[in-house]
Design an enzyme around this catalytic site. Structure first.
Site, mmCIF file in Angstrom:
data_model
loop_
_atom_site.group_PDB
_atom_site.id
_atom_site.type_symbol
_atom_site.label_atom_id
_atom_site.label_comp_id
_atom_site.label_asym_id
_atom_site.label_seq_id
_atom_site.Cartn_x
_atom_site.Cartn_y
_atom_site.Cartn_z
ATOM 1 N N ASP A 1 -1.234 -0.825 6.431
ATOM 2 C CA ASP A 1 -1.237 -0.305 7.798
ATOM 3 C C ASP A 1 -2.150 -1.069 8.766
ATOM 4 O O ASP A 1 -2.116 -0.830 9.954
ATOM 5 C CB ASP A 1 -1.571 1.190 7.818
ATOM 6 C CG ASP A 1 -2.983 1.468 7.321
ATOM 7 O OD1 ASP A 1 -3.774 0.501 7.195
ATOM 8 O OD2 ASP A 1 -3.291 2.635 7.052
ATOM 9 N N ASP B 1 0.877 -1.147 0.000
ATOM 10 C CA ASP B 1 0.000 0.000 0.000
ATOM 11 C C ASP B 1 0.925 1.210 0.000
ATOM 12 O O ASP B 1 2.014 1.158 0.546
ATOM 13 C CB ASP B 1 -0.866 -0.021 1.266
ATOM 14 C CG ASP B 1 -1.757 1.180 1.323
ATOM 15 O OD1 ASP B 1 -2.403 1.466 0.306
ATOM 16 O OD2 ASP B 1 -1.784 1.846 2.379
ATOM 17 N N ASP C 1 -6.462 -1.165 5.668
ATOM 18 C CA ASP C 1 -6.187 -2.220 4.707
ATOM 19 C C ASP C 1 -6.574 -3.610 5.197
ATOM 20 O O ASP C 1 -6.197 -4.606 4.597
ATOM 21 C CB ASP C 1 -4.688 -2.241 4.368
ATOM 22 C CG ASP C 1 -4.220 -0.910 3.850
ATOM 23 O OD1 ASP C 1 -5.040 -0.218 3.232
ATOM 24 O OD2 ASP C 1 -3.054 -0.571 4.067
#
Lengths: 652, 70
Positions: A547, A353, A551
């Site tokens: 995180d 991410d 997510d």
């Protein structure tokens, strides 16, 4: 931790120590009686004994052997024989049966019985006790890092009561208490600095080797060490809610999880003892009835009983996992599920991410291109964004630094695209190009500026008023210092690295290029990340790094989810692996650690299986003396534990 | 559903741990149970009506002792 729990913890440690001490005492006492037996037996076998001693040999051995088996070995005998009426057989059942039968042959020899194994009985018990002592010690070593974690918490805290400083027990500490921490002292619990500044060594909790600067408003973690200034810290979390308590909980719970490869070993362990009992009986009958030698048959039967080692099989995996977890915890890598270290080996694709993982997650406004007065643009942008929790919104609000905001009505967050609302009668829309297109707002006038910002990796927020573009705000989220290094290592190791983000293609590509990621999936709404992971899974196993808060679904969907902490908060729920500090180098370390631990697991399983597969047939064949068999058994479980401890030599 | 963690003393071999897991799973209402032979802890997922006493009994039956319940 409340007083009760704290007390229990102390008690628990001493239970373990007590067990060690008790094994040691039994070991010493057993050998005091067993060594003379051994001397007598060796003397009888290899040298001629004087007739007088020869005559009293058996009674001497029976007397010397009695305490070894029935007093020092009482727990083993009791626990083992219990198995014969509860039908829950364990390792002790084998040893108990073996030693009791061997001992009894001494008595039977008075009734013209063919063989005497009474000396062997004491030796088996003494060797068994020694083996258990060494094994318990090695197991203690295997869990040393985790034990250190348990002992890490502070015991006392110095707090302000009115104007007075008082020292209280950690269990009496309350949320809101202001703690005073002098240089060199341990911060008693999690909190926020209210006065003073200092550097704090957080390595024991996060694995971060450099001290972290703390000043008023900084979060501090309990059990970390204050370096050079006096800190006044207001306690914000206590007991089971602290950062350290969460880490301990994660690490401990992981020990209860299974690695898929151990399934077979576990199954064998669970039926091992009854099967061996049956095999020993059959072996005995075979040697007696077909071989026709009762004395020999008893010896071989005992050898089969005592050579079989369920411990090496049952310990092979969990002991390696324990050492691996401990090594990880020291570096701020928490293994939550044993399964992840096995799956890690198959991972081909690593998806990151962007925000908060590759970048610092603290975006700042870098450029403003305004078609109206810049102050006005910022004022209306900040007035709207003040209502949003998004990091970019916060960056805009910070940049504006307003004391008073304009009144906003009909405010709405448009997930993944921007925000809208009304100021007076004016319709304000702030967001990305997708949102502008949706609202048919023409942004061509500032297109060149937008492209320029995005090509340098900045995220752009287009501001429009009553359907007309009035400017664009560029926000940049700096890349973490070690992201580049970590990703180049992963690329070199042959992983396919992918970045996933809600940003537009241009911004995303610029950032990906900066850190060395080759593939980009841009314009992904937060809720679609899991779907994208699923698509990637068609071409191989995927590890997702995010995180753990926004997510969570993607972390769950991936084959191995690695959740990144922020340093003061850890994502407990999502993620098979959790990184305490937010550094991407931790990802490389976590992958290496998983692989090394899994290799150790396979090695251990191999040795445990190989040992039993070779040793048991040898015992059945009658080529091993029962004492040799017992030594082999003790050695095999010690080998497995010691081999697991060797994992520490591996540089991660 | 509730999660319970037991610390158990007296288990000193891998079959002990495996037996304890089997015994605890035998309690009706216990859904999941793993016992680590390394940490000597049992992790149990059970229906709310399963009592601590039942669990303690299941462990005691085999000659081990629950020293702590969390």
């Amino acid at each position: 931790m409340d007083e009760h729990a704290h007390h229990a913890q102390v008690q628990e440690q001493s239970v373990e120590e007590m067990e060690m001490r008790s094994w040691k005492r039994k070991l010493v006492l057993s050998w005091i009686f067993t060594i003379p037996i051994a001397i007598l037996m060796i003397a009888e076998r290899f040298f001629m004994l004087p007739m007088l001693i020869e005559e009293y040999m058996i009674p001497i051995i029976l007397v010397l052997g009695f305490p070894v088996i029935f007093i020092f070995g009482f727990e083993t005998i009791k626990g083992g024989l219990r198995g014969f009426y509860t039908l829950y057989f364990n390792m002790d059942s084998l040893i108990a049966l073996g030693t009791v039968i061997a001992y009894l042959t001494g008595f039977f020899s008075y009734f013209g019985f063919v063989a005497d194994y009474s000396g062997v009985a004491a030796m088996i018990m003494a060797i068994f006790t020694t083996g258990k002592y060494i094994e318990t010690k090695a197991k203690g070593r295997a869990s040393q890092e985790i034990k250190k974690l348990l002992e890490l918490g502070a015991k006392k805290a110095r707090i302000l009561r009115g104007k007075e400083e008082v020292e209280v027990d950690i269990s009496e500490l309350k949320i809101g208490d202001v703690m005073i921490i002098k240089p060199g002292e341990k911060i008693p619990t999690d909190g926020v600095v209210v006065k003073g500044d200092s550097a704090v060594d957080e390595s024991m909790v996060t694995g971060e080797s450099l001290p972290v600067d703390k000043l008023k408003g900084s979060n501090v973690i309990g059990a970390t060490i204050n370096q050079d200034g006096i800190l006044y810290v207001k306690a914000s979390k206590i007991g089971k809610d602290t950062f350290l308590a969460h880490i301990i909980e994660l690490v401990e719970e992981a020990q209860g999880t299974k690695v898929p490869i151990q399934k077979l070993a576990d199954k064998i362990t669970s039926i091992f003892v009854p099967v061996i009992l049956a095999v020993a009986l059959l072996t005995f009958l075979n040697w007696w009835i077909i071989g026709g030698e009762l004395g020999r048959a008893i010896g071989v039967g005992i050898a089969v009983l005592v050579i079989a080692c369920p411990c090496s099989l049952g310990l092979a995996v969990p002991i390696s996992l324990m050492v691996g977890s401990g090594m990880g915890a020291k570096k701020g890598i928490l293994i939550r599920k044993g399964e992840a270290i096995q799956t890690m080996k198959q991972v081909k694709i690593i998806v990151f991410d962007k925000t908060g993982t590759i970048t610092k997650g603290k975006p700042e406004v870098t450029d403003i291109h305004s078609l109206v007065k810049e102050d006005y643009l910022l004022e209306i942008a900040a007035s709207l964004e003040k209502n949003s929790e998004h990091p970019i919104a916060k960056a805009i609000v910070n940049k504006a630094g307003l004391k008073r905001y304009k009144e906003v009505s009909k405010f709405q967050i448009l997930r993944g695209r921007g925000v809208e609302g009304k100021i007076g009668k004016k319709e304000i829309v702030i967001g990305n190009m997708t949102l502008m297109n949706e609202r048919k707002i023409d942004a061509r006038k500032i297109m060149k500026e937008i492209e320029g910002f995005e090509n340098s990796g900045k995220t752009t927020m287009i501001v429009s008023e009553s359907g007309k573009v009035i400017g664009v705000i560029a926000v940049a989220d700096a890349v973490k210092e070690d992201s580049i290094d970590a990703i180049s290592r992963l690329n070199n190791d042959g992983y396919r690295t992918v970045m996933i983000t809600g940003d537009n293609e241009r911004t995303a590509k610029a950032i990906a290029k900066e850190v060395g990621i080759r593939e980009v999936i841009a314009n992904v709404l937060p809720e679609d990340k899991a779907k994208k992971v699923e698509e990637l899974q068609k071409s191989g196993f995927v590890a997702f790094i995010g995180d753990g808060i926004n997510d969570a679904p993607a972390l769950k969907q991936s084959n191995v989810g690695i959740a990144m902490g922020t340093g003061t908060d850890i994502a407990i729920e999502a993620g098979d692996l959790v990184l305490v500090k937010g550094s991407l180098v931790g990802v490389v370390e976590a992958i290496n650690l998983s692989k090394a631990t899994f290799r150790k697991i396979k090695q251990n399983l191999f040795w445990a299986f190989a040992y039993n597969v070779v040793a048991i047939p040898l015992a059945i064949a009658g080529v091993l003396h029962p004492v040799i068999a017992e030594i082999a058994m003790a050695a095999s479980s010690i080998t497995v534990v010691t081999n697991a401890n060797l994992l520490r030599r591996k540089r991660i | 559903m509730k999660k319970v963690k037991l610390s158990i003393s007296g288990m000193h071999c891998a079959s002990c741990a495996s037996n304890v897991a089997r015994s605890l799973k035998g309690i009706s209402g216990v859904k999941e149970c793993t016992v680590s032979p390394v940490t000597n802890k049992a992790f149990i997922e059970a229906e709310d009506n399963v009592s601590e006493e039942d669990m303690k009994k299941a462990v005691a039956k085999l000659g081990y002792k629950v020293v702590k319940v969390e």
